[in-house]
Scaffold this active site. Structure first.
Site, mmCIF file in Angstrom:
data_model
loop_
_atom_site.group_PDB
_atom_site.id
_atom_site.type_symbol
_atom_site.label_atom_id
_atom_site.label_comp_id
_atom_site.label_asym_id
_atom_site.label_seq_id
_atom_site.Cartn_x
_atom_site.Cartn_y
_atom_site.Cartn_z
ATOM 1 N N GLU A 1 3.573 -24.295 5.232
ATOM 2 C CA GLU A 1 2.986 -24.438 3.900
ATOM 3 C C GLU A 1 2.762 -23.100 3.207
ATOM 4 O OE1 GLU A 1 1.722 -27.950 6.413
ATOM 5 O OE2 GLU A 1 1.644 -25.766 6.661
ATOM 6 N N GLY B 1 0.546 -6.652 -1.734
ATOM 7 C CA GLY B 1 -0.702 -6.055 -1.256
ATOM 8 C C GLY B 1 -1.205 -6.852 -0.075
ATOM 9 N N VAL C 1 2.101 2.553 13.908
ATOM 10 C CA VAL C 1 0.709 2.953 13.680
ATOM 11 C C VAL C 1 0.057 1.933 12.756
ATOM 12 C CG1 VAL C 1 -0.807 4.713 12.676
ATOM 13 C CG2 VAL C 1 1.162 5.408 14.051
ATOM 14 N N ASN D 1 6.736 2.530 12.167
ATOM 15 C CA ASN D 1 6.086 3.778 12.593
ATOM 16 C C ASN D 1 5.085 3.568 13.725
ATOM 17 O OD1 ASN D 1 3.545 3.022 11.327
ATOM 18 N ND2 ASN D 1 4.437 3.625 9.357
ATOM 19 N N HIS E 1 0.828 -1.217 0.000
ATOM 20 C CA HIS E 1 0.000 0.000 0.000
ATOM 21 C C HIS E 1 0.858 1.262 0.000
ATOM 22 C CE1 HIS E 1 0.752 -1.080 4.222
ATOM 23 N NE2 HIS E 1 0.754 0.219 4.465
ATOM 24 N N ASP F 1 4.697 -2.534 10.018
ATOM 25 C CA ASP F 1 4.254 -3.190 11.249
ATOM 26 C C ASP F 1 3.279 -4.325 10.953
ATOM 27 O OD1 ASP F 1 5.408 -1.316 13.399
ATOM 28 O OD2 ASP F 1 4.340 0.087 12.104
ATOM 29 N N LEU G 1 -0.625 -8.528 2.965
ATOM 30 C CA LEU G 1 0.579 -8.355 3.784
ATOM 31 C C LEU G 1 1.195 -9.703 4.147
ATOM 32 C CD1 LEU G 1 -0.724 -5.436 5.998
ATOM 33 C CD2 LEU G 1 0.857 -5.303 4.066
ATOM 34 N N PHE H 1 -3.310 -29.568 3.175
ATOM 35 C CA PHE H 1 -2.550 -28.471 3.770
ATOM 36 C C PHE H 1 -2.222 -27.367 2.775
ATOM 37 C CE2 PHE H 1 -1.285 -32.152 6.593
ATOM 38 C CZ PHE H 1 -2.318 -31.902 7.479
#
Length: 710
Positions: free
Chosen positions: A433, A128, A201, A199, A78, A169, A130, A461
């Protein structure tokens, strides 16, 4: 202890500050024009960008695909405006100011999507979701290590690139990130440098509403070198010094913990509002006045900021020319390895790769996983592009070829005696996995075709890895996933290990080829097809022995996704058999054949079948020019089969802990039972042809099933 870098001196501090300030103003202008985007971290990370693209990274703006370039991955995707702006500043020709202004616009041809996408210049992987990018970065680092160990010679270090990844984060809260961090430290990937945009946040407030652990200590515990930089939103010189220390590190990957300020300089700095919101015109004006800028000027970069990066294209051209010269000398000095290396640069497998594969299909009953094992072993033994691995189930999947060398930290001494080095091409991923498949994406993305990643675990799995497999489909990256112990025939391990719903998910993913062969002939054909496809495939394979269908099943026909296994002229009913359950479909068809003209179909891959001409599809499903009752027999749920069948005999509950030979009986997978149900259905359709359009479930739920107790 972590290394804390003291503030470093720099003769360019004033110029750095100008770039940082104009970069932040540009971020705000771009986000403001359409009222949306992610400005905060892009503003806070400007100093990191200068440290990377001015002083550290080896790259070539005029040749963004230069093979030996350093790879940069923006895992916190992002923050993409950060990357796009520096692409513009360092002279990437495609990233014009007009393109920057297309961020969040309705321009179909924008090169600035809301998260970075692999098809655009100087973007290594799409990020994108995370945690994916850092996992991809581990794959990229493995790729570099393996190529260097395979091809570098004294005086000819043709592969030297490093991998740089920026995380936030939130990235470090995701499961696949933690899996990959652990594995990278275990492997000693000292060519991987992660910059943590710390940061503190998140979207909902400060990070401590959900996370209070010591991130640096966590990385240290995973065998990472950790460097800490304070004031990383402003102090370029100290970040550069930290990067120099990271580059010099041997035996461990490095985390540079950069303490930054989200939304730096603006009214919403250090606030969660900076994450994903426009600041507002008054706020943008206020920042520009604070920085001594003309508030009326929008999308403005002064010439001296451009000039600061003006040498980068020429530096890149020189880098490429010198490297090409080195490779040319290498090819002369080592002609065999050199030609092989050039072919891998072009993304080519050996021209005779098919000759490596076994030519004789199995004749006796055998699990379909056994056929896949022989194919993977043969290709892996003879093709250096193959880098295979397993999530701690090698003893069951058993893909290792004779003489296999493991990809491992050469300094590692294991209690079980297993050893390896970075030239190895078999990876023990451990119970990771999700990371395994995301790392496979990184291997595939290093340079398309240079590596053919093959992963393996029980099919159940791969559900843990579904987001990474989806990302492979989105990016058109090729890997082959060997999923064994599919359907309810997984057996005694019970419903937790029986993936009744998984095929529906993977069949639904664009660019993912889910393949479930009925016997070794189909395995041979579909594995070959998986190697040829430019996309990722999943081979869904049986634990137990299955019948072979000599003279009926076909490797060649299986590559079309579906075909007639056994024909009947003017058929009155058709049975589709899938995977291990073809045995029940085939035997039920024999019983039905005493009363009806019965045709048996095999559809191992619906996506391949859908890609055939409508004429071919009709020749299989409606050979006689009309719809006849068509029943699919599958050990998974029926969802998705409505496009091909008129009724199902499939799982409609979760499974049960029973031996394979017993569980089928428990759930009614018995040829006589199936034949009886199908006969009743055919006669019902004769009375009421509209039933052909209702897609009926013909299989009863077991009397003892949990669902029936509710």
């Amino acid at each position: 202890m972590s290394m804390r870098i003291p503030k470093a001196a720099s003769v360019n501090d004033e110029q750095h500050q100008r770039i940082i300030k104009y970069g932040r103003a540009l971020v705000l202008d771009i986000v403001e024009q359409y009222g949306g985007g992610h400005p905060g971290s892009a503003m806070g990370a400007m100093a990191i960008g200068i440290a990377l693209w001015k002083y550290t990274l080896k790259y070539a703006p005029n040749d963004p695909n230069y093979f030996n370039r350093d790879r940069f991955v923006l895992s916190n995707g992002h923050v993409c405006l950060f990357q796009y702006i520096f692409q513009h500043l360092y002279g990437l020709k495609s990233m014009t100011m007009a393109q920057l202004k297309s961020y969040h616009s309705n321009d179909f041809h924008s090169l600035c999507p809301g998260h970075p996408e692999i098809e655009h210049d100087a973007v290594e992987v799409t990020t994108g979701p995370l945690g994916q990018g850092i996992s991809n970065s581990v794959g990229l680092a493995i790729a570099t290590k393996n190529l260097a160990a395979t091809y570098n010679k004294p005086g000819f270090d043709i592969i030297t690139n490093k991998v740089y990844c920026m995380v936030g984060d939130a990235c470090l809260q995701e499961g696949p990130a933690l899996e990959s961090i652990s594995l990278a430290g275990h492997m000693g990937l000292d060519n991987l440098i992660v910059l943590y945009d710390n940061n503190q946040v998140c979207c909902d407030g400060s990070v401590d509403i959900a996370n209070t652990e010591d991130i640096s200590a966590k990385f240290k515990a995973c065998n990472w070198n950790v460097i800490e930089v304070e004031n990383a939103s402003e102090d370029v010189a100290t970040i550069v010094k930290a990067l120099e220390y990271a580059q010099a590190e041997k035996h461990r990957p490095t985390l540079i913990n950069c303490r930054t300020v989200i939304g730096s300089g603006a009214a919403f700095e250090n606030h969660c509002a900076a994450h994903g919101n426009a600041l507002g015109e008054d706020g943008v004006r206020e920042l520009k006045i604070k920085y001594g800028m003309n508030p009326a000027q929008k999308f403005y970069i002064p010439q001296d900021v451009y000039d600061f990066f003006k040498e980068k294209p020429a530096e890149g051209d020189k880098l490429v020319a010198e490297w090409k010269s080195l490779v040319a000398k290498y090819v002369k000095a080592y002609p065999e390895e050199g030609q092989e290396f050039l072919a891998r640069m072009r993304g080519e497998l050996p021209k005779n790769w098919k000759s490596f594969l076994p030519q004789q299909e199995f004749t006796g009953d055998a699990p379909t996983r056994a056929a896949a094992r022989e194919l993977v072993r043969a290709l892996g033994q003879n093709c250096k592009s193959v880098i295979a691995g397993c999530a701690d189930l090698s003893v069951s999947v058993n893909l290792q070829w004779p003489g296999v060398k493991y990809f491992m930290d050469p300094s590692l001494s294991t209690q079980c005696g297993l050893s390896g080095d970075y030239s190895g091409r078999y990876i023990e991923y451990g119970i990771r996995e999700h990371a395994m498949c995301a790392i496979a994406n990184g291997l595939a993305a290093y340079n398309k075709g240079t590596f053919l990643p093959i992963t393996s675990t029980f099919f159940m799995f791969y559900l843990y890895a579904a987001p990474a497999i989806r990302m492979a489909g989105l990016q058109e990256l090729k890997a082959i996933h060997i999923g064994t112990h599919d359907s309810i025939n997984e057996g005694e391990n019970g419903p937790t290990h029986q993936p009744v719903e998984s095929p529906a998910l993977f069949r639904a993913m664009p660019n993912i080829y889910y393949m479930r062969p009925v016997d070794s002939a189909e395995v041979f054909g579909l594995f070959q097809k998986a190697v040829e496809l430019p996309f990722s495939s999943i081979l869904s394979l049986s634990r137990n022995e299955v019948l072979q269908y000599p003279g009926k099943s076909s490797a060649e026909k299986a590559q079309r996704g579906g075909y007639i296994l056994e024909d009947a002229e003017n058929a009155e009913v058709q049975i589709i058999g899938v995977g291990a359950e073809m045995e029940f479909a085939y035997k039920a068809a024999k019983i039905l054949g005493r009363k009806f003209r019965t045709r048996v179909l095999s559809i191992p891959c619906t996506r391949l079948f859908d890609e055939q001409s409508i004429g071919y599809r009709r020749s299989v499903l409606r050979k006689d020019g009309r719809q006849v009752p068509t029943v699919v027999v599958d050990g998974h749920v029926a969802f998705g089969w409505e496009r091909y069948a008129t009724a199902s005999y499939c799982m409609n509950t979760y499974g049960k802990s029973l031996p394979p030979e017993v569980i089928y009986e428990y759930f009614g997978y018995n040829p006589a039972t199936i034949a009886k149900k199908v006969e009743a259905y055919v006669r019902a359709c004769q009375r009421d042809p509209l039933l052909l359009h209702d897609f009926l479930d013909l299989k009863e739920k077991p009397n003892h099933d949990k669902v029936n107790k509710l």
